[in-house]
Design a protein around this motif. Structure first.
Motif, short mmCIF file in Angstrom:
data_model
loop_
_atom_site.label_atom_id
_atom_site.label_comp_id
_atom_site.label_asym_id
_atom_site.label_seq_id
_atom_site.Cartn_x
_atom_site.Cartn_y
_atom_site.Cartn_z
N GLY A 9 58.36 95.16 48.18
CA GLY A 9 57.46 95.18 49.33
C GLY A 9 56.01 94.95 48.99
N LEU A 10 55.74 94.51 47.77
CA LEU A 10 54.36 94.32 47.34
C LEU A 10 53.78 92.98 47.76
CD1 LEU A 10 54.57 95.91 43.78
CD2 LEU A 10 53.56 96.89 45.84
N LEU A 11 54.60 92.14 48.37
CA LEU A 11 54.11 90.85 48.86
C LEU A 11 54.15 90.77 50.38
CD1 LEU A 11 55.93 88.52 46.29
CD2 LEU A 11 53.60 89.40 46.17
N ASP A 12 54.45 91.88 51.02
CA ASP A 12 54.59 91.89 52.47
C ASP A 12 53.29 91.46 53.14
OD1 ASP A 12 57.09 92.80 52.06
OD2 ASP A 12 56.75 94.85 52.80
N GLY A 13 53.43 90.64 54.20
CA GLY A 13 52.29 90.22 54.98
C GLY A 13 51.50 89.08 54.40
N LEU A 14 51.94 88.54 53.28
CA LEU A 14 51.22 87.44 52.63
C LEU A 14 52.07 86.19 52.61
CD1 LEU A 14 49.77 89.31 49.51
CD2 LEU A 14 48.58 88.78 51.63
N ASP A 15 51.41 85.05 52.68
CA ASP A 15 52.11 83.78 52.52
C ASP A 15 51.15 82.76 51.93
OD1 ASP A 15 50.48 82.95 54.64
OD2 ASP A 15 52.01 83.39 56.12
N GLY A 16 51.69 81.65 51.51
CA GLY A 16 50.87 80.56 50.99
C GLY A 16 50.12 80.96 49.73
N PRO A 17 48.89 80.44 49.53
CA PRO A 17 48.11 80.71 48.32
C PRO A 17 47.84 82.20 48.08
CG PRO A 17 47.17 78.86 49.52
CD PRO A 17 48.22 79.45 50.41
N ALA A 18 47.63 82.97 49.15
CA ALA A 18 47.36 84.40 48.97
C ALA A 18 48.56 85.11 48.37
CB ALA A 18 46.99 85.03 50.32
N ARG A 19 49.77 84.70 48.78
CA ARG A 19 50.99 85.29 48.24
C ARG A 19 51.16 84.93 46.77
NH1 ARG A 19 55.89 86.94 50.63
NH2 ARG A 19 57.74 86.70 49.31
N GLU A 20 50.91 83.67 46.46
CA GLU A 20 51.04 83.22 45.07
C GLU A 20 50.03 83.93 44.17
OE1 GLU A 20 50.60 79.02 45.15
OE2 GLU A 20 52.34 78.68 46.44
N ALA A 21 48.80 84.12 44.67
CA ALA A 21 47.78 84.80 43.88
C ALA A 21 48.17 86.26 43.66
CB ALA A 21 46.43 84.71 44.59
N ARG A 22 48.68 86.94 44.70
CA ARG A 22 49.11 88.34 44.55
C ARG A 22 50.23 88.43 43.53
NH1 ARG A 22 50.13 92.77 48.13
NH2 ARG A 22 47.96 92.53 48.83
N LEU A 23 51.20 87.52 43.60
CA LEU A 23 52.33 87.56 42.68
C LEU A 23 51.87 87.38 41.24
CD1 LEU A 23 55.35 87.69 42.12
CD2 LEU A 23 55.49 85.23 42.61
N GLU A 24 50.99 86.41 41.01
CA GLU A 24 50.50 86.17 39.64
C GLU A 24 49.73 87.38 39.12
OE1 GLU A 24 47.75 82.94 37.16
OE2 GLU A 24 48.45 82.47 39.20
N LEU A 25 48.93 88.00 39.99
CA LEU A 25 48.16 89.17 39.58
C LEU A 25 49.09 90.34 39.26
CD1 LEU A 25 45.49 90.59 39.12
CD2 LEU A 25 45.34 91.02 41.59
N LEU A 26 50.11 90.55 40.09
CA LEU A 26 51.06 91.63 39.83
C LEU A 26 51.77 91.43 38.49
CD1 LEU A 26 52.59 91.99 43.40
CD2 LEU A 26 51.31 93.77 42.19
N GLU A 27 52.20 90.21 38.24
CA GLU A 27 52.89 89.92 36.98
C GLU A 27 51.98 90.15 35.78
OE1 GLU A 27 54.15 85.95 37.71
OE2 GLU A 27 56.05 86.55 38.65
N SER A 28 50.71 89.76 35.92
CA SER A 28 49.76 89.94 34.83
C SER A 28 49.49 91.42 34.57
CB SER A 28 48.45 89.22 35.17
OG SER A 28 47.47 89.48 34.19
N LEU A 29 49.29 92.19 35.64
CA LEU A 29 49.01 93.61 35.48
C LEU A 29 50.20 94.36 34.91
CD1 LEU A 29 47.07 94.22 38.81
CD2 LEU A 29 46.10 94.30 36.51
#
Length: 374
Positions: A9-29
């Motif tokens: 549920g950490l990507l809820d409410g996001l799509d497009g570039p914002a979703r991709e940026a959140r995913l990359e940041l989560l993976e990095s952290l």
């Protein structure tokens, strides 16, 4: 093991570039060691982009419990908990590895202060003052960071990377800068410390000192807050502090700001009265968009404690300020009698002031008249 951040549920409410940026940041952290529950907490609080900076400022990964620090420093846990509360730190669970090597080093320095002769009450007093003061410094730095490095169109990843890069570059410079300012302030205070003979013979510094105190308040500041935006109100308070700093040339010191008021202090009554008149005039010069100031000045024995002052002249100056008219400086009789310069005074009446025995003679103070130009 890889985490399915979408399922979490950490990507809820996001799509497009914002979703991709959140995913990359989560993976990095997560790759840097942040556990899933910490990521959930950061997303819920809207702080995900700040975690990388938190790691840089945190002095490394937590490795110590309370018991570890107590054992390695010789400081008992009860004292350590009082110390951390005084500094404004949250008290972790006793068995939680919530402390870093930097926290351990700080505790070792506290042990060195104790070994050098400082008692626990004095150490805690210093810690409380540092905690309050450094909170203000940290808040100001955070505001500057946000205004400087946050850009239109940012996503969480770009903001996190930019914040982290800036923190890596600036954080090592902050320590020496704060140390330099501390030494400047200590030298300034040393120049003003009075050592009284009887007190010195008894092994103590003088308890109280003869000082002059001024309060200057913004007129109708509360009413102003009902008609302007908070940011504009904050700008007025910031400008008041700037004006106070401009007039507070040694031996006059700006002691504190209290929302819509400032407190000035000096052992030199003439210099303090000149500063009081100057700040009231400076507020007038700001124009119609800036409130007028009223100021009150008193003189007498006061007690210095942790950068603040306590006693009759402090209380009296505050009360007199509440009586003063907009754009004026009102002083008690002792101030009028103590000054050496050609200030002008007009009697403003004798008043019964709350908390003060007897009537207080009050005078409106004005700057000396300028002599004829040659």
């Amino acid at each position: 093991m890889p985490i399915d951040f979408e399922e979490e549920g950490l990507l809820d409410g996001l799509d497009g570039p914002a979703r991709e940026a959140r995913l990359e940041l989560l993976e990095s952290l997560h790759g840097d060691g942040y556990e899933l529950d910490r990521l959930h907490e950061a997303v819920d609080d809207g702080r995900l982009a700040l975690l990388a900076v938190e790691r840089i400022l945190g002095g490394g990964s937590p490795t110590c419990t309370q018991a570890d620090i107590a054992e390695r420093t010789g400081l008992d846990i009860a004292f350590l908990q009082r110390l951390w509360r005084a500094l404004g730190m949250a008290i972790a669970d006793p068995d939680e590895r919530a402390f870093t090597d930097a926290d351990l080093e700080a505790a070792e320095r506290v042990k060195a202060f104790r070994d050098a002769g400082l008692d626990d009450d004095r150490i805690l007093e210093l810690s409380r003052v540092m905690g309050r003061s450094m909170y203000g410094v940290a808040a100001a730095i955070s505001e500057v960071f946000r205004e400087t490095y946050q850009q239109p169109g940012d996503d969480e990843l770009s903001l996190a990377l930019r914040y982290a890069e800036a923190a890596r570059g600036m954080t090592p410079m902050l320590g020496p800068m704060l140390e330099h300012v501390l030494l400047l302030q200590q030298r300034s205070l040393i120049d003003q410390v009075a050592v009284e003979g009887t007190a010195l013979a008894e092994g103590r510094m003088a308890d109280s000192e003869e000082v002059a105190v001024c309060f200057a308040d913004l007129v109708d500041f509360t009413k102003l807050g009902e008609s302007v935006e908070p940011a504009e109100l904050g700008a007025v308070a910031d400008r008041l502090e700037e004006l106070a700093n401009e007039v507070a040339e040694p031996p006059v010191r700006l002691i504190k700001t209290i929302g819509d008021a400032v407190m000035l202090q000096s052992r030199d009554t003439d210099d303090l009265l000149a500063a009081a008149l100057a700040i009231v005039d400076a507020a007038e010069a700001e124009g119609e968009g800036f409130p007028q100031l009223c100021a009150g000045v008193a003189r007498g024995e006061a007690l210095p404690r942790a950068g603040d002052w306590y006693g009759r002249p402090v209380n009296l100056a505050s009360r007199i300020t509440g009586i003063a008219r907009p754009g004026s400086v009102l002083v008690e009789g002792e101030v009028k009698d103590a000054v050496q310069r050609d200030f002008r005074f007009s009697f403003a009446g004798a008043r019964q002031i709350k908390g003060v025995d007897g009537e207080v003679n009050l005078f409106r103070a004005r700057a000396p008249e300028e002599g004829p130009k040659s």
